[in-house]
Design an enzyme around this catalytic site. Sequence first.
Site, PDB file in Angstrom:
ATOM      1  N   ASP A  34     -21.701  -6.238   1.432  1.00 49.93           N
ATOM      2  CA  ASP A  34     -21.219  -6.263   2.807  1.00 49.93           C
ATOM      3  C   ASP A  34     -22.012  -7.303   3.602  1.00 49.93           C
ATOM      4  O   ASP A  34     -23.155  -7.627   3.263  1.00 49.93           O
ATOM      5  CB  ASP A  34     -21.381  -4.891   3.461  1.00 49.93           C
ATOM      6  CG  ASP A  34     -20.570  -3.805   2.771  1.00 49.93           C
ATOM      7  OD1 ASP A  34     -19.556  -4.144   2.130  1.00 49.93           O
ATOM      8  OD2 ASP A  34     -20.959  -2.627   2.854  1.00 49.93           O
ATOM      9  N   ARG A  35     -21.405  -7.782   4.687  1.00 53.16           N
ATOM     10  CA  ARG A  35     -22.035  -8.828   5.494  1.00 53.16           C
ATOM     11  C   ARG A  35     -23.481  -8.486   5.866  1.00 53.16           C
ATOM     12  O   ARG A  35     -24.378  -9.327   5.774  1.00 53.16           O
ATOM     13  CB  ARG A  35     -21.209  -9.051   6.773  1.00 53.16           C
ATOM     14  CG  ARG A  35     -21.855 -10.018   7.764  1.00 53.16           C
ATOM     15  CD  ARG A  35     -21.043 -10.124   9.033  1.00 53.16           C
ATOM     16  NE  ARG A  35     -19.759 -10.764   8.784  1.00 53.16           N
ATOM     17  CZ  ARG A  35     -19.586 -12.084   8.807  1.00 53.16           C
ATOM     18  NH1 ARG A  35     -20.598 -12.889   9.072  1.00 53.16           N
ATOM     19  NH2 ARG A  35     -18.397 -12.578   8.588  1.00 53.16           N
TER      20      ARG A  35
END
Length: 301
Positions: A137-138
């Site tokens: 995830d970012r």
Amino acid sequence: MTSRRYLKYRVTETDKKVIRKFLVHKKFSSSQLHNLKNKGGLIFVNHRQRHFNYQMKTGDEILIVMSVETPSDLIKPMPGQVDVIYEDKYFLVINKPPGIASLPAKALTSKTMANIVKYYLEQNGENGTIHLVTRLDRDTSGLMVFAKNSYAHSMLDQILHSDHFQKYYLAIIYGHMEPESGLIDLPIGIDQSAFYLRTIDHDNGKPSKTIYKTVERFSRGSLLKLKLLTGRTHQIRVHLKASGHPIFGDYMYTNQEEPLINRQALHCAELKIVHPVTGELLDLQAPLPEDMTRLCQTLRG
């Protein structure tokens, strides 16, 4: 930039002797065999070109010249920092910082790790085709794996959810898990309120398992080490929320701001990979990033 990959083998007594069967035994996929045959690949046995039906002997040397891979224009190379943890001719493992996505979203041109890795590979004379094996995830930091060609990608995919490819994370959670170690076994599905969220879904969710162990307890939180047994989207974040102990800073799943850290305190800290080509056991580690280290120090008081 385009480039070719070369794979060399020596035929052993237990190997399949017909070239096609030999390659299937070496985990070549049907699409790779197709590309090798129809898109310019070459096979040499003892320096003489041969075809799939050729019968080899023990001791023969086989050289596979893979077909050319042309990088897609959909991912533009962009300069950026690459923290290389491991690299060979088959794959690359990097330590991703928080705040950057793994891959570009549709119709977006923002810089992602895929763009940066493509630039890195091309600057080093490598093929810039992106084969993302694992993503984060970012706002999750830590280890990510990129294969350097379709063959390596296929080999890694085949072990991705096995004991030959083990992923360990560190997370800082609110409160204390009871018991201090165990297994979270809860099915995960798409949250009907928002397509980008996941939730526990006993009716339609996919089986999801996470092993956890408490590494350190603080007065109002804990540092956990977690091992993924399955690979669902947001698995650790959803499982820990469901346990009643969400991750510090995980606004998406807590709906509350956290002044001590501005992202979810989640880090892919270790990968144990049995190299799919060489058989070597790789134990790759990325240290706890600065913001999570500060958070631990604050919680210790």
